[in-house]
Write a protein that holds these residues in place. Structure first.
Motif, PDB file in Angstrom:
ATOM      1  N   VAL A 111      59.266  53.215   8.394  1.00  0.00           N
ATOM      2  CA  VAL A 111      60.712  53.432   8.388  1.00  0.00           C
ATOM      3  C   VAL A 111      61.066  54.342   9.556  1.00  0.00           C
ATOM      4  O   VAL A 111      60.432  55.397   9.736  1.00  0.00           O
TER       5      VAL A 111
ATOM      6  N   THR B 254      65.435  62.704   7.798  1.00  0.00           N
ATOM      7  CA  THR B 254      64.533  62.594   6.654  1.00  0.00           C
ATOM      8  C   THR B 254      64.635  63.839   5.792  1.00  0.00           C
ATOM      9  O   THR B 254      64.671  64.964   6.301  1.00  0.00           O
TER      10      THR B 254
ATOM     11  N   ASP C 287      58.591  58.332  13.004  1.00  0.00           N
ATOM     12  CA  ASP C 287      58.660  57.373  11.904  1.00  0.00           C
ATOM     13  C   ASP C 287      57.877  57.881  10.686  1.00  0.00           C
ATOM     14  O   ASP C 287      56.973  58.699  10.801  1.00  0.00           O
TER      15      ASP C 287
ATOM     16  N   PRO D 190      63.944  56.534  10.490  1.00  0.00           N
ATOM     17  CA  PRO D 190      65.188  57.067   9.931  1.00  0.00           C
ATOM     18  C   PRO D 190      66.020  57.830  10.946  1.00  0.00           C
ATOM     19  O   PRO D 190      65.527  58.257  12.002  1.00  0.00           O
ATOM     20  N   SER D 191      67.288  57.999  10.613  1.00  0.00           N
ATOM     21  CA  SER D 191      68.146  58.880  11.401  1.00  0.00           C
ATOM     22  C   SER D 191      67.861  60.333  11.069  1.00  0.00           C
ATOM     23  O   SER D 191      68.002  61.222  11.904  1.00  0.00           O
TER      24      SER D 191
ATOM     25  N   LYS E  13      70.736  53.791  11.811  1.00  0.00           N
ATOM     26  CA  LYS E  13      69.474  53.992  11.109  1.00  0.00           C
ATOM     27  C   LYS E  13      69.744  54.645   9.762  1.00  0.00           C
ATOM     28  O   LYS E  13      70.647  55.477   9.631  1.00  0.00           O
ATOM     29  N   PRO E  14      68.951  54.322   8.760  1.00  0.00           N
ATOM     30  CA  PRO E  14      69.189  54.924   7.447  1.00  0.00           C
ATOM     31  C   PRO E  14      68.696  56.369   7.391  1.00  0.00           C
ATOM     32  O   PRO E  14      67.741  56.746   8.075  1.00  0.00           O
ATOM     33  N   ALA E  15      69.342  57.148   6.584  1.00  0.00           N
ATOM     34  CA  ALA E  15      68.781  58.429   6.183  1.00  0.00           C
ATOM     35  C   ALA E  15      67.715  58.140   5.143  1.00  0.00           C
ATOM     36  O   ALA E  15      67.892  57.287   4.276  1.00  0.00           O
ATOM     37  N   LEU E  16      66.603  58.840   5.224  1.00  0.00           N
ATOM     38  CA  LEU E  16      65.468  58.581   4.339  1.00  0.00           C
ATOM     39  C   LEU E  16      65.225  59.798   3.444  1.00  0.00           C
ATOM     40  O   LEU E  16      65.145  60.926   3.934  1.00  0.00           O
TER      41      LEU E  16
END
Length: 398
Positions: free
Chosen positions: A151, A156, A139, A153-154, A2-5
């Motif tokens: 999104v 935030t 989310d 994320p991993s 998962k992306p970092a946001l």
């Protein structure tokens, strides 16, 4: 993975994204405006005061009650480190006589372009015109030109700024989307001018700078420059004492800070002849017209006794009508209360969600302190967010 946001593309958000990507995490960065770094560019219009070189204790004290939380972050990424960082991005640095540090080009755009190029090289994905609309459990929800987006994320990092630059993205609207997750102190203008209801004779001095004065507000004293404006008093000198003034302290001006009361009294005691009192003051003290006008504005009728007149010149009370509007402030107080964060800048009530920059309830004067703390908290949040995400990923793999 998962992306970092990262939400918010000001100095704090850009620094957080930089550190997350450098740690090897995929990063998505979202901002509600059409381009990144708009407030950073606005700061550059006055030279982009990156930081300030001065005694460490004095520097840290600029953050008042927020010092205990911010001090380790500033020591981790303080003035010397910021200079090295800017130079690594190809920007020469100029150090002024007051200790303030600027890019040699005295603007922000070359530094921002180099920084964004670095983020592109690190693989940071940019999302523009994405306005954060709150959480849905873990989310993050966004309103975008393509419709609502979600999104997962991993980790935030929130870096959406304060509430004093709505047209640049710092509108404080994020506070309405936090729900009851977090305590938020009300926003207040900081580093702001103050309103004055002027008499008609002051109109000819609107736009005139007052140089070589000292300002007193509560326990604070500073020497600086202010500008007489149609709305009141503005400029760096008044910004430095805006906090005690906002809290109700009276303002007095020392119009001749390089002279003692006795020296002023001695000069005023000379023969006056047929000169009016105003002309006598002007000639004996070399007082500029704007300072003389202020004397008349706030202390008329002026006492003719030299000692009494000297006392007024050294401590002229200025009648203020409160701070100017939030939109005109350089920065804001208020935001996420510091007790809501742990020492890594993670929200205690929202594991995996970190916050940085002017979203947090701290304030500091202009002169390099604001940008230093935004960069330092962004770096701190980014580093700790990367550690947290990696630890969660490792735990999930067991």
């Amino acid at each position: 993975m998962k992306p970092a946001l990262v939400i918010g593309a000001g100095p704090a958000g850009l620094m957080a994204a930089d550190r997350l990507a450098a740690a090897g995490l995929p990063v998505v960065m979202a901002d509600q405006k059409p381009s990144f770094g708009r407030k950073f560019l606005m700061a550059g219009k006055s030279g982009l005061n990156l930081t300030k070189i001065e005694d460490r204790d004095r520097f840290n004290a600029a953050y008042a009650e927020a010092t205990p939380l911010l001090q380790p972050m500033i020591e981790n990424f303080g003035p010397d480190a910021i200079i090295a960082w800017a130079e690594a991005l190809g920007q020469g640095i100029f150090k002024g006589s007051t200790g303030r540090v600027f890019p040699q080009v005295m603007k922000a755009s070359p530094l921002l372009r180099a920084w964004l190029a670095r983020l592109d090289d690190l693989g940071v994905e940019r999302r523009v015109r994405w306005r954060w609309s709150g959480f849905s459990e873990q989310d993050c929800m966004f309103d975008t030109p393509e419709g609502p987006q979600r999104v997962t994320p991993s980790v935030t990092v929130l870096a959406m700024g304060g509430a004093s630059w709505a047209r640049l993205g710092s509108d404080g609207a994020w506070a309405t989307h936090m729900g009851d997750r977090i305590d938020i102190a009300p926003f207040q203008p900081a580093n702001v001018g103050f309103r004055v209801t002027w008499s008609d004779h002051m109109a000819g001095f609107f736009g005139t700078p007052l140089k070589n004065i000292a300002l007193h507000a509560g326990s604070q004293r500073t020497r600086g420059e202010v500008v007489i404006s149609e709305q009141g008093i503005e400029g760096g000198g008044i910004y430095e004492v805006s906090r005690p003034l906002r809290d109700g302290a009276p303002l007095t001006l020392d119009l001749l800070p390089d002279l003692t009361p006795a020296q002023i009294t001695d000069r005023l005691s000379g023969p006056r002849g047929k000169a009016s009192l105003s002309n006598h003051i002007r000639k004996t003290l070399k007082l500029p017209p704007a300072k003389l006008a202020l004397l008349q504005e706030f202390a008329r009728p002026l006492p003719s006794a030299p000692e009494a007149l000297a006392a007024i010149i050294k401590s002229l009370p200025v009648r203020l009508n409160g701070p100017m509007e939030m939109e005109g402030a350089i920065s804001t107080a208020g935001g996420i209360v510091l007790d809501a964060l742990d020492n890594s800048l993670m929200l205690k009530s929202a594991p995996g969600v970190f916050a940085a920059g002017e979203m947090l309830d701290w304030e500091a004067p202009t002169g390099g302190y604001l940008l230093t703390a935004c960069l330092a908290t962004g770096r701190w949040a980014g580093d700790h967010a990367a550690e947290w995400a990696k630890a969660q990923d490792a735990a999930a793999a067991l």
